[in-house]
Enzyme design. Structure first.
Site, PDB file in Angstrom:
ATOM      1  N   LYS A  70     103.687  87.437 119.877  1.00  0.00           N
ATOM      2  CA  LYS A  70     104.221  87.405 118.503  1.00  0.00           C
ATOM      3  C   LYS A  70     105.280  86.292 118.432  1.00  0.00           C
ATOM      4  O   LYS A  70     105.305  85.413 119.265  1.00  0.00           O
ATOM      5  CB  LYS A  70     104.783  88.780 118.134  1.00  0.00           C
ATOM      6  CG  LYS A  70     103.703  89.865 118.065  1.00  0.00           C
ATOM      7  CD  LYS A  70     102.697  89.584 116.965  1.00  0.00           C
ATOM      8  CE  LYS A  70     101.608  90.629 116.888  1.00  0.00           C
ATOM      9  NZ  LYS A  70     100.530  90.215 115.994  1.00  0.00           N
ATOM     10  N   ARG A 105      97.963  86.077 101.456  1.00  0.00           N
ATOM     11  CA  ARG A 105      96.566  86.095 101.012  1.00  0.00           C
ATOM     12  C   ARG A 105      96.452  85.812  99.518  1.00  0.00           C
ATOM     13  O   ARG A 105      95.499  85.189  99.058  1.00  0.00           O
ATOM     14  CB  ARG A 105      95.922  87.441 101.384  1.00  0.00           C
ATOM     15  CG  ARG A 105      95.625  87.528 102.898  1.00  0.00           C
ATOM     16  CD  ARG A 105      95.499  88.970 103.366  1.00  0.00           C
ATOM     17  NE  ARG A 105      95.098  89.098 104.761  1.00  0.00           N
ATOM     18  CZ  ARG A 105      95.916  88.963 105.822  1.00  0.00           C
ATOM     19  NH1 ARG A 105      97.196  88.684 105.652  1.00  0.00           N
ATOM     20  NH2 ARG A 105      95.448  89.112 107.055  1.00  0.00           N
ATOM     21  N   LYS A 120     104.313  90.824 103.250  1.00  0.00           N
ATOM     22  CA  LYS A 120     104.119  89.446 103.714  1.00  0.00           C
ATOM     23  C   LYS A 120     102.625  89.115 103.825  1.00  0.00           C
ATOM     24  O   LYS A 120     102.181  88.073 103.355  1.00  0.00           O
ATOM     25  CB  LYS A 120     104.831  89.282 105.070  1.00  0.00           C
ATOM     26  CG  LYS A 120     104.762  87.893 105.642  1.00  0.00           C
ATOM     27  CD  LYS A 120     105.955  87.602 106.524  1.00  0.00           C
ATOM     28  CE  LYS A 120     105.776  88.120 107.939  1.00  0.00           C
ATOM     29  NZ  LYS A 120     104.849  87.313 108.734  1.00  0.00           N
ATOM     30  N   SER A 121     101.867  90.001 104.449  1.00  0.00           N
ATOM     31  CA  SER A 121     100.429  89.731 104.644  1.00  0.00           C
ATOM     32  C   SER A 121      99.727  89.559 103.298  1.00  0.00           C
ATOM     33  O   SER A 121      98.893  88.668 103.119  1.00  0.00           O
ATOM     34  CB  SER A 121      99.768  90.900 105.385  1.00  0.00           C
ATOM     35  OG  SER A 121     100.281  91.004 106.682  1.00  0.00           O
ATOM     36  N   GLY A 142     102.329  82.418 111.769  1.00  0.00           N
ATOM     37  CA  GLY A 142     101.040  82.582 112.451  1.00  0.00           C
ATOM     38  C   GLY A 142      99.932  82.906 111.463  1.00  0.00           C
ATOM     39  O   GLY A 142      98.790  82.453 111.616  1.00  0.00           O
ATOM     40  N   SER A 160      92.871  91.828 115.791  1.00  0.00           N
ATOM     41  CA  SER A 160      93.817  90.937 115.111  1.00  0.00           C
ATOM     42  C   SER A 160      93.292  90.597 113.728  1.00  0.00           C
ATOM     43  O   SER A 160      92.216  90.028 113.586  1.00  0.00           O
ATOM     44  CB  SER A 160      94.008  89.655 115.927  1.00  0.00           C
ATOM     45  OG  SER A 160      94.505  88.630 115.099  1.00  0.00           O
ATOM     46  N   ARG A 194     107.845  90.122 122.524  1.00  0.00           N
ATOM     47  CA  ARG A 194     108.653  91.248 122.016  1.00  0.00           C
ATOM     48  C   ARG A 194     108.860  92.349 123.050  1.00  0.00           C
ATOM     49  O   ARG A 194     109.789  93.158 122.895  1.00  0.00           O
ATOM     50  CB  ARG A 194     108.036  91.799 120.723  1.00  0.00           C
ATOM     51  CG  ARG A 194     108.247  90.848 119.559  1.00  0.00           C
ATOM     52  CD  ARG A 194     107.671  91.318 118.251  1.00  0.00           C
ATOM     53  NE  ARG A 194     108.025  90.370 117.192  1.00  0.00           N
ATOM     54  CZ  ARG A 194     107.419  90.294 116.016  1.00  0.00           C
ATOM     55  NH1 ARG A 194     106.426  91.113 115.728  1.00  0.00           N
ATOM     56  NH2 ARG A 194     107.810  89.408 115.116  1.00  0.00           N
ATOM     57  N   ARG A 228     111.944  89.976 113.549  1.00  0.00           N
ATOM     58  CA  ARG A 228     111.811  91.434 113.710  1.00  0.00           C
ATOM     59  C   ARG A 228     112.735  91.964 114.815  1.00  0.00           C
ATOM     60  O   ARG A 228     113.171  93.114 114.768  1.00  0.00           O
ATOM     61  CB  ARG A 228     110.349  91.823 113.953  1.00  0.00           C
ATOM     62  CG  ARG A 228     109.445  91.375 112.809  1.00  0.00           C
ATOM     63  CD  ARG A 228     108.307  92.296 112.521  1.00  0.00           C
ATOM     64  NE  ARG A 228     107.463  91.710 111.489  1.00  0.00           N
ATOM     65  CZ  ARG A 228     107.689  91.798 110.176  1.00  0.00           C
ATOM     66  NH1 ARG A 228     108.728  92.461 109.725  1.00  0.00           N
ATOM     67  NH2 ARG A 228     106.875  91.217 109.305  1.00  0.00           N
ATOM     68  N   ASP A 265     103.703  95.395 114.155  1.00  0.00           N
ATOM     69  CA  ASP A 265     104.952  94.687 113.833  1.00  0.00           C
ATOM     70  C   ASP A 265     106.169  95.621 113.828  1.00  0.00           C
ATOM     71  O   ASP A 265     107.305  95.156 113.800  1.00  0.00           O
ATOM     72  CB  ASP A 265     104.840  94.004 112.460  1.00  0.00           C
ATOM     73  CG  ASP A 265     103.874  92.832 112.506  1.00  0.00           C
ATOM     74  OD1 ASP A 265     103.569  92.340 113.606  1.00  0.00           O
ATOM     75  OD2 ASP A 265     103.416  92.403 111.430  1.00  0.00           O
TER      76      ASP A 265
HETATM   77  C1  S3P Z   1      99.139  89.661 110.151  1.00  0.00           C
HETATM   78  C2  S3P Z   1      98.523  90.238 111.199  1.00  0.00           C
HETATM   79  C3  S3P Z   1      99.213  90.675 112.430  1.00  0.00           C
HETATM   80  C4  S3P Z   1     100.712  90.765 112.250  1.00  0.00           C
HETATM   81  C5  S3P Z   1     101.263  89.601 111.497  1.00  0.00           C
HETATM   82  C6  S3P Z   1     100.593  89.459 110.137  1.00  0.00           C
HETATM   83  C7  S3P Z   1      98.322  89.258 108.985  1.00  0.00           C
HETATM   84  O1  S3P Z   1      98.906  89.767 113.442  1.00  0.00           O
HETATM   85  O2  S3P Z   1     101.355  90.878 113.498  1.00  0.00           O
HETATM   86  O3  S3P Z   1     102.648  89.777 111.319  1.00  0.00           O
HETATM   87  O4  S3P Z   1      98.892  88.995 107.917  1.00  0.00           O
HETATM   88  O5  S3P Z   1      97.098  89.207 109.120  1.00  0.00           O
HETATM   89  P1  S3P Z   1      97.579  90.023 114.300  1.00  0.00           P
HETATM   90  O6  S3P Z   1      96.555  90.455 113.360  1.00  0.00           O
HETATM   91  O7  S3P Z   1      97.224  88.755 114.971  1.00  0.00           O
HETATM   92  O8  S3P Z   1      97.971  91.117 115.246  1.00  0.00           O
END
Ligand code: S3P
Length: 429
Positions: A342, A24, A19-20, A94, A167, A346, A388, A315
């Site tokens: 989150k 990007r 996902k991350s 987020g 983060s 959680r 999750r 996560d």
């Molecule tokens: C993410 C960073 C994490 C993670 C989120 C995805 C990202 O959050 O919990 O699911 O893609 O950069 P944080 O970096 O705020 O902890």
């Protein structure tokens, strides 16, 4: 969704794209010159929100061109985004909200950002503070430091920010703003968070340096389109890893999983707990380490986790809590207060779910204490629409007695729409 216990778990699976990295790839592809070609893109609600936002700013994105997850992003260049033709809706994401804010802060137009009811309760101050220090004009419509936000793009100055939280969303937001600033921008984190931005943005041609827990970026003139092969998401693999560990006679091969060291904390913690996980065929894919994981049923023991390893499995902590409930002895999770902000709180929601199933869990300010080895039973579990939590409870459901009902089960669409189908396919009833 109603689930029954499994007698075992067997077979092979390739989990959906990370996902991350998928987020990007759309963002950096949109800002690059030329066409970025993505394979293995995660077709799930969060990443589709990112596509929708960039489309509103004039970026042409072609989805599922030659096969599912094959995406073409026709980038507009660093200064080519158009003023959005409406409010940008990040849905539940987020990552979209926080990363895009860094980009929008530096544009020559004003934009508005909103999202669903869950994201409207999540803290945005963590990005508003550093972006404002760079000169950004970013305001929360309701004055509560949450979405909706109005962002008036302007010239930004380079700055150094000492982040109080580890983060990647905060770090990445600042680094993306730093692409446009008038000098160097740097961020220091208390401990290192996931580094996908650093890896991928460097590949696109940005000038980034990492020294310990500090990352710095120089302003860029241009980014260059890339070919990206998105590895499978270790956060999605985590459910099958855990399900295989806690069900009898299980043997599951999970193919093509991203094992970036800023993300693979779950493997290290499970090893400490006595898990049989073999890392096979380690390799690189688009600058990210990848491997296949062979997982077998294991007799787990409790452990303690905290400090710098927490961001590397943030996560996965809900499903690690499930494993802990089936382990012998006590597991202590500390330094994980981030869990409270989150998609749900959680700590509270996972404690309630596991308690409903008969587990012995004490929530703390920054984690949980789980006394494992109790006989667990099925229950109706509240997920608070947190994907999750839903997937973690579905895993627990395989190893308890009786039926479990997952409420708001469809929230898995956020990151893994085919989750229940895939879990069912591996399950031996
Ligand atoms: C993410 C960073 C994490 C993670 C989120 C995805 C990202 O959050 O919990 O699911 O893609 O950069 P944080 O970096 O705020 O902890």
């Amino acid at each position: 969704m109603r689930l029954n216990p499994a007698s075992s778990l067997r077979g092979e699976i390739t989990v959906p794209g990370d996902k991350s990295i998928s987020h990007r790839s759309i963002m950096f592809g949109s800002l690059a010159k030329g066409t970025t070609e993505i394979d293995g893109f995660l077709n799930a609600a969060d990443c589709l929100s990112t596509i929708a936002c960039f489309r509103r700013m004039g970026v042409r994105v072609e989805e599922n061109v030659l096969r599912p997850g094959h995406v073409l992003v026709h980038g507009l260049g660093l200064r080519g985004l158009h003023a959005p033709d409406g409010i940008l809706d990040v849905g539940d994401s987020g990552t979209t909200a926080r990363l895009i804010s860094g980009i929008l802060s530096a544009q020559n137009f004003t934009s508005r950002l909103t999202g669903d009811e869950l994201i409207q309760k999540r803290p945005m101050k963590r990005i508003m503070t550093p972006l404002s220090a760079m000169g950004a004009r970013i305001a929360s419509d309701r004055g509560n430091d949450c979405l909706p936000l109005t962002i008036e793009g302007c010239r930004l100055r380079g700055t150094h920010y000492d982040s109080p939280v580890a983060s990647a969303q905060v770090k990445s937001s600042i680094l993306l703003a730093g692409l446009y600033a008038d000098g160097e921008t740097s961020v220091t984190e208390p401990t290192v968070s996931r580094d996908h931005t650093e890896r991928m943005l460097s590949a696109f041609g940005a000038d980034l340096q990492t020294a310990g827990t500090t990352v710095s970026i120089r302003p860029a003139d241009e980014l260059h389109a890339q070919k990206i092969l998105v590895p499978g998401d270790i956060s999605s693999a985590a459910y099958f890893i855990t399900a295989s560990l806690i069900t009898p006679n299980a043997e599951v091969l999970i193919r093509n999983v991203g094992i970036n060291p800023t993300r693979d904390g779950i493997l290290r913690v499970y090893k400490r707990m006595g898990a049989h996980i073999t890392v096979l065929n380690p390799r690189e894919s688009s600058g990210e380490p990848v491997a296949d994981l062979l997982v077998r049923s294991s007799h787990l023991s409790g452990t303690e986790m905290g400090g710098a390893e927490i961001p590397t499995m943030i996560d996965e902590l809900p499903v690690i809590a499930v494993a802990a409930a089936f382990a012998e002895g006590t597991t202590v999770i500390r330094d994980a207060a981030e869990l409270k902000v989150k998609e749900s709180d959680r700590i509270a929601v996972m404690t309630a779910a596991l308690t409903a199933m008969g587990a012995d869990v004490t929530p703390t300010d920054d984690g949980m204490i789980i006394r494992g080895g109790k006989m667990l039973h099925g229950a109706a579990v509240e997920t608070r629409k947190d994907h999750r939590i839903a997937m973690s409870c579905a895993v627990a459901a395989l190893a308890v007695s009786g039926e479990t009902e997952i409420l708001d089960a469809e929230c898995v669409d956020i990151s893994y729409p085919e989750f229940y189908r895939d879990l069912k396919r591996l399950t031996v009833q």
